[in-house]
Design an enzyme around this catalytic site. Structure first.
Site, PDB file in Angstrom:
ATOM      1  N   GLN A   1       0.827  -1.208   0.000  1.00 33.92           N
ATOM      2  CA  GLN A   1       0.000   0.000   0.000  1.00 33.92           C
ATOM      3  C   GLN A   1       0.865   1.264   0.000  1.00 33.92           C
ATOM      4  O   GLN A   1       0.525   2.277   0.610  1.00 33.92           O
ATOM      5  CB  GLN A   1      -0.941  -0.002   1.204  1.00 33.92           C
ATOM      6  CG  GLN A   1      -2.143  -0.910   1.050  1.00 33.92           C
ATOM      7  CD  GLN A   1      -3.088  -0.440  -0.048  1.00 33.92           C
ATOM      8  OE1 GLN A   1      -3.192   0.747  -0.352  1.00 33.92           O
ATOM      9  NE2 GLN A   1      -3.802  -1.381  -0.661  1.00 33.92           N
ATOM     10  N   SER A   2       1.969   1.215  -0.716  1.00 34.05           N
ATOM     11  CA  SER A   2       2.904   2.339  -0.747  1.00 34.05           C
ATOM     12  C   SER A   2       2.286   3.582  -1.382  1.00 34.05           C
ATOM     13  O   SER A   2       1.877   3.571  -2.541  1.00 34.05           O
ATOM     14  CB  SER A   2       4.161   1.946  -1.528  1.00 34.05           C
ATOM     15  OG  SER A   2       4.951   3.077  -1.823  1.00 34.05           O
ATOM     16  N   ASN A   3       2.230   4.675  -0.607  1.00 31.28           N
ATOM     17  CA  ASN A   3       1.782   5.952  -1.156  1.00 31.28           C
ATOM     18  C   ASN A   3       2.759   6.458  -2.212  1.00 31.28           C
ATOM     19  O   ASN A   3       2.362   7.050  -3.217  1.00 31.28           O
ATOM     20  CB  ASN A   3       1.662   6.997  -0.040  1.00 31.28           C
ATOM     21  CG  ASN A   3       0.667   6.599   1.030  1.00 31.28           C
ATOM     22  OD1 ASN A   3      -0.457   6.233   0.727  1.00 31.28           O
ATOM     23  ND2 ASN A   3       1.086   6.663   2.282  1.00 31.28           N
TER      24      ASN A   3
END
Length: 435
Positions: free
Chosen positions: A153-155
């Protein structure tokens, strides 16, 4: 004083320059690997470069957004070296600052919020500021695709995927997930939905593979594969955190100073607080505040690893721009990772809910949520340290990460019911129009 600039026309297959001081034996293997990232943006000044994805430099664009421009650093940062040569306008800047009416603050303490979560929609967050410099270098090198790496879920990966597509560049993401899920479709939750909508190519690796191989080797593996296919990849490290990416928050300090100057002139910040997940945001804030006359004390709450690691990594970033300062002298780093990166306790999630309910500000659970939780805990335990101070908290974004926490959050947001419509209320079919 003349200084070289970041404008990498060095062959894309060149090896990173690794510069480690005389105390390198004191550094962990993990820190040493990450220091490779910190120094990896160096190259001689370019003689030619491509501006294909941007508006030609000799034209006069009507709009600034998505244009590449020569970069002029703040006067107080011109002794840093190398200086970035160009910048792409990717963010909706300046982001607003407003007073944040947090509950239970120490006596006479005021907290303000820098809304970097409003730096754009798909690109929202602190990653945009780093990408403005990193993608300008990628374009200067003539890259046709971008590689970067992060958690599932890397921004940063989501922002990179969107920004790359804005500039007509393909994007390849290496995403870390659990061993049980590495062979399965990652789904469309949160950041993944945006990444897949814009056509990013996703390679999944297990947490065990990531830990044993490392981000540098993983991105280099994909880079060599793409080179063999005739592509021209540009690698962006975890979180965009190398010495070039650090300039994103050096520039943010200039923005904060200008916002203060345009105000009534009475406000000055004693402290700046931010989450720390990969290092460059905090490094930029700290060196910018130290070099300029802002002189606010910078506090970082790390959401992974530990303070010792981030002092060492931040030092590598500072050395990479020849700042000439010890990281421990310009930033206070405290541990706020709790159970681990992107893992939340019930108390942390309840805090995110409480802050949203009491102030209207939604914090993400991975970065700013943990940092604000750590700050408020420190204020409660050490009120004298914060009494009477004016604090600027940097909201680094990451709202989409909340979608990965819906099951954990469901018990906290049960304020719903079926509406009770008394039988005396007149009813007639077709009265209410459903457009």
């Amino acid at each position: 004083m003349s200084c070289c600039r970041f404008l990498s026309s060095t062959p894309l297959s060149a090896q990173p320059i690794i510069i480690i001081g005389s105390n390198k034996n004191l550094l962990s293997d993990k820190t040493t690997q990450h220091l490779q990232i910190a120094y990896s943006s160096y190259s001689p000044p370019a003689t030619t470069y491509s501006t294909k994805p941007s508006i030609p430099m000799d034209s006069k664009p009507t709009f600034d957004f998505l244009t590449k421009k020569p970069y002029v650093p703040p006067s107080w940062a011109t002794n840093l070296c190398p200086l970035p040569s160009h910048i792409f306008s990717l963010g909706h800047l300046p982001t607003p600052i407003h007073k944040w009416n947090l509950p239970n603050l120490p006596k006479n303490t005021e907290v303000y919020l820098k809304r970097d979560d409003l730096s754009g929609m798909q690109l929202s967050g602190n990653k945009v500021r780093k990408l403005e410099f990193l993608l300008a270098e990628a374009v200067a090198q003539g890259a046709d695709c971008i590689i970067t790496i992060g958690g599932i879920q890397s921004n940063h990966c989501r922002a990179t995927a969107v920004a790359a597509k804005y500039l007509n560049l393909d994007c390849h993401l290496i995403l870390r997930t659990s061993k049980a899920l590495v062979d399965k479709d990652p789904g469309l939750t949160g950041n993944l939905l945006v990444e897949r909508l814009v056509g990013a190519h996703i390679d999944l690796v297990s947490k065990e593979e990531y830990a044993n191989v490392g981000s540098v080797a993983l991105t280099n593996t994909l880079k060599e594969k793409l080179l063999s296919e005739g592509r021209k990849p540009y690698v962006i490290p975890v979180g965009g955190s190398n010495s070039l990416g650090t300039w994103g928050y050096i520039e943010a300090i200039r923005e904060i100073k200008e916002q203060l100057e345009k105000g009534n002139g009475d406000l000055a910040f004693d402290d700046i607080v931010s989450a720390c997940g990969s290092g460059a945001t905090v490094a930029g804030l700290a060196v910018g505040s130290w070099l300029s006359d802002l002189r606010a004390k910078v506090h970082a709450y790390c959401v992974c690893d530990d303070p010792k690691y981030f002092y060492e990594f931040t030092q590598g970033l500072l050395d990479g721009i020849q700042a000439g300062i010890d990281s421990r002298d310009i930033v206070d780093i405290q541990n706020a990772k709790g159970l681990g990166y992107a893992i939340n306790t019930a108390e942390e999630l309840a805090f995110v809910k409480q802050i949203a309910q009491s102030t209207g500000v939604v914090l993400d659970p991975v970065y700013s949520g943990k940092a604000a939780f750590g700050m408020m805990k420190d204020m409660a335990e050490n009120p004298a340290k914060w009494e009477g101070r004016k604090v600027l908290f940097i909201h680094t974004g990451g709202l989409l990460g909340l979608f990965d926490k819906t099951e954990q959050m469901s018990s906290l947001v049960g304020n719903w019911r079926r509406m009770d419509i008394h039988e005396s209320v007149p009813r007639k079919e077709g009265t209410g129009k459903m457009f």
